[in-house]
Design a protein around this motif. Structure first.
Motif, mmCIF file in Angstrom:
data_model
loop_
_atom_site.group_PDB
_atom_site.id
_atom_site.type_symbol
_atom_site.label_atom_id
_atom_site.label_comp_id
_atom_site.label_asym_id
_atom_site.label_seq_id
_atom_site.Cartn_x
_atom_site.Cartn_y
_atom_site.Cartn_z
ATOM 1 N N ILE A 170 -2.046 -48.982 -26.958
ATOM 2 C CA ILE A 170 -0.522 -49.206 -27.499
ATOM 3 C C ILE A 170 0.261 -47.968 -27.234
ATOM 4 N N ASP A 171 1.454 -47.998 -26.598
ATOM 5 C CA ASP A 171 2.328 -47.088 -26.242
ATOM 6 C C ASP A 171 3.685 -47.318 -26.841
ATOM 7 N N SER A 172 4.144 -46.850 -27.868
ATOM 8 C CA SER A 172 3.364 -45.524 -28.633
ATOM 9 C C SER A 172 3.451 -46.089 -30.289
ATOM 10 N N ILE A 173 2.510 -45.599 -31.139
ATOM 11 C CA ILE A 173 2.450 -46.107 -32.412
ATOM 12 C C ILE A 173 3.856 -45.740 -33.112
ATOM 13 N N ALA A 185 11.262 -48.100 -37.622
ATOM 14 C CA ALA A 185 9.886 -47.892 -37.004
ATOM 15 C C ALA A 185 10.067 -46.372 -36.863
ATOM 16 N N GLY A 186 8.484 -46.069 -36.958
ATOM 17 C CA GLY A 186 8.535 -44.183 -36.881
ATOM 18 C C GLY A 186 8.841 -43.790 -38.185
ATOM 19 N N SER A 187 8.926 -44.386 -39.125
ATOM 20 C CA SER A 187 8.907 -43.796 -40.500
ATOM 21 C C SER A 187 7.531 -43.715 -40.930
ATOM 22 N N ILE A 188 7.224 -42.912 -42.014
ATOM 23 C CA ILE A 188 6.035 -42.468 -42.705
ATOM 24 C C ILE A 188 5.253 -43.872 -43.099
ATOM 25 N N SER A 189 5.956 -44.526 -43.729
ATOM 26 C CA SER A 189 5.484 -46.026 -44.379
ATOM 27 C C SER A 189 4.966 -47.083 -42.998
ATOM 28 N N GLN A 190 5.793 -46.897 -41.991
ATOM 29 C CA GLN A 190 5.711 -47.767 -40.767
ATOM 30 C C GLN A 190 4.273 -47.394 -40.135
ATOM 31 N N THR A 195 -1.016 -48.341 -38.280
ATOM 32 C CA THR A 195 -2.154 -47.955 -37.962
ATOM 33 C C THR A 195 -3.356 -48.453 -38.918
ATOM 34 N N ALA A 196 -2.896 -48.702 -40.086
ATOM 35 C CA ALA A 196 -3.885 -49.481 -40.847
ATOM 36 C C ALA A 196 -4.413 -50.781 -40.437
ATOM 37 N N ILE A 212 -1.041 -43.835 -28.003
ATOM 38 C CA ILE A 212 -0.219 -42.877 -27.696
ATOM 39 C C ILE A 212 0.609 -42.360 -28.933
ATOM 40 N N GLY A 213 0.668 -41.090 -29.173
ATOM 41 C CA GLY A 213 1.521 -40.760 -30.256
ATOM 42 C C GLY A 213 2.446 -39.548 -29.881
#
Length: 453
Positions: A170-173, A185-190, A195-196, A212-213
């Motif tokens: 995955i590029d990128s999380i 996308a990119g927020s803490i919740s997402q 990831t879960a 990739i992070g």
């Protein structure tokens, strides 16, 4: 329609709050708390099909658990295999972080093109044509690599079911989002939710996932700190974009050591593995020059030979300068004080510049002796004899202290053709009949007398 629920999250550490406040109580950062929508539907993105024979897990005695080693998947990349501890563990989740442009996507695309396993490379940042252009530079066409440009996890899982890959990249999380969390996308919740979902998928299907992070300006992996706790392995890709060499380190590894590192060279055709980094860290010159000494250091379990350069000159502007590159400045000041007080060398009124070649930083105290040799060589303007190298820590009383893994350091020096190595006389050396001369020294004066008569 159910009422939309919102909550407040710290964008730095991920701590949740019921209402907005100026400072985060957990990480003490200011103005990092933002409101996010957390309304979820009553289902999950990845749901394994129940079978009639499925049983609930029961506790086992520890001596009943099968201790057979997990079969790892060979990445065909020796450096990555070393850092991972032998290869990719099936069902594991690996997070790779690094600065923009350092080569994260190039590394994983290069590996996915060479893997003998069916690989799905999911990109949320580049188009398929962009990836194809890079792939043509790296390696000829591969029949095992599938490219998907998608950011919604529901669509990614549908394609996974259709293709049945053996590895997912995955590029990128930070670009992924799920329909079950209504925030950007990119927020803490997402990040936490996607990831879960990927962890649930990896553990239930036994298919490894590599993420990739992004990283923050402080060099930490972006997103909540819980992201690093959730995954099995965290890798850091380091290096200066102005230099051609890259270092891959393991910050966390549930399946192996975190002491290993891999070294790559960035070329137009991709990343090349550097199997013998000592050769690139030592300059090849025809004539001997003062102020240069070779040190043996350990990076994890791997011995390296590095070159220490020093320049000592009379201070012109009053207060002497003390400048270091790749070496701790406070430790340099300590060594200069030891040379002044214990060994009688007058360096208090002189500028001292120190450099570790190759653009790397070294924390190993075993290079102290090489630093002393380089400084004295520049001060006396007498070159250190070609073929000499050093492995010793310098104490405050001027003694040469023993260092760990001295046998490995001696073997590496012998392999690279050095004729003599200076080590502490208090080191216990198990090697017998070595082809390299081992000089046992106890104090700085012993080293100076051998080097400069």
């Amino acid at each position: 329609m159910s009422k939309v629920k919102t909550s407040f999250f710290c964008q730095s550490c991920g701590t949740q709050y019921a209402k907005w406040q100026g400072q985060c109580n957990a990480c003490k950062e200011w103005n990092t708390i933002a409101e996010e929508i957390i309304q979820k539907q009553e289902k999950t993105a990845w749901k394994s099909e129940p079978t009639s024979t499925s049983k609930a897990p029961r506790p086992l005695k520890i001596n009943e658990i099968d201790s057979a080693l997990e079969i790892r998947m060979d990445t065909t990349d020796g450096e990555l295999n070393r850092v991972l501890g032998g290869g990719i563990v099936p069902g594991s989740l690996t997070l790779l972080g690094g600065e923009p442009g350092i080569g994260k996507s190039t590394l994983l695309l290069q590996i996915s093109l060479k893997l003998p396993y069916k690989t799905l490379y999911v990109s949320g940042e580049e188009s398929q044509k962009q990836i194809k252009m890079r792939a043509e530079r790296i390696t000829p066409n591969s029949d095992n690599c599938y490219i998907l440009t998608e950011t919604k996890t529901q669509n990614i899982f549908k394609q996974i079911e259709a293709i049945q890959p053996e590895i997912v990249i995955i590029d990128s999380i930070q670009t992924l989002h799920t329909d079950y969390i209504e925030s950007t996308a990119g927020s803490i919740s997402q990040i936490r939710e996607t990831t879960a979902e990927l962890i649930k998928f990896a553990k239930e299907t036994n298919i490894p996932v590599i993420l990739i992070g992004h990283i923050t300006k402080d060099g930490n992996i972006a997103g909540p700190k819980i992201l690093e706790h959730m995954v099995d392995t965290v890798l850091q890709f380091e290096g200066d974009r102005n230099h051609v060499y890259r270092i891959l380190r393991s910050l966390k590894n549930r399946f192996g050591s975190t002491a290993e590192l891999g070294i790559y060279e960035m070329l137009g055709s991709g990343l090349r593995e550097v199997s013998n980094p000592s050769e690139i860290l030592i300059s090849h010159k025809d004539e001997e020059m003062s102020g240069t000494a070779i040190a043996t250091t350990m990076e994890g379990m791997r011995p390296l030979m590095i070159e220490i350069q020093s320049l000592v000159s009379t201070a012109v502007y009053g207060t002497p300068q003390r400048s270091t590159t790749g070496y701790n400045a406070k430790r340099l000041n300590m060594i200069l004080a030891v040379l002044e007080k214990r060994a009688g060398f007058r360096l208090g009124a002189k500028d001292v510049f120190l450099n570790v070649t190759g653009g790397i930083s070294v924390d190993d105290p075993a290079i102290d002796l090489a630093v002393v040799a380089a400084i004295l060589s520049s001060n006396e303007d007498i070159p250190v004899t070609k073929g000499f190298c050093f492995a010793g820590e310098v104490g405050l009383s001027g003694e040469i202290r023993p260092v760990n893994r001295v046998d490995q350091r001696i073997q590496e020096a012998e392999k690279l053709g050095f004729t003599s190595i200076f080590v502490s006389k208090y080191n216990k050396i198990a090697l017998k009949n070595t082809g390299i001369k081992i000089e046992l020294v106890a104090k700085i004066e012993d080293v100076a007398s051998i080097l400069f008569g």
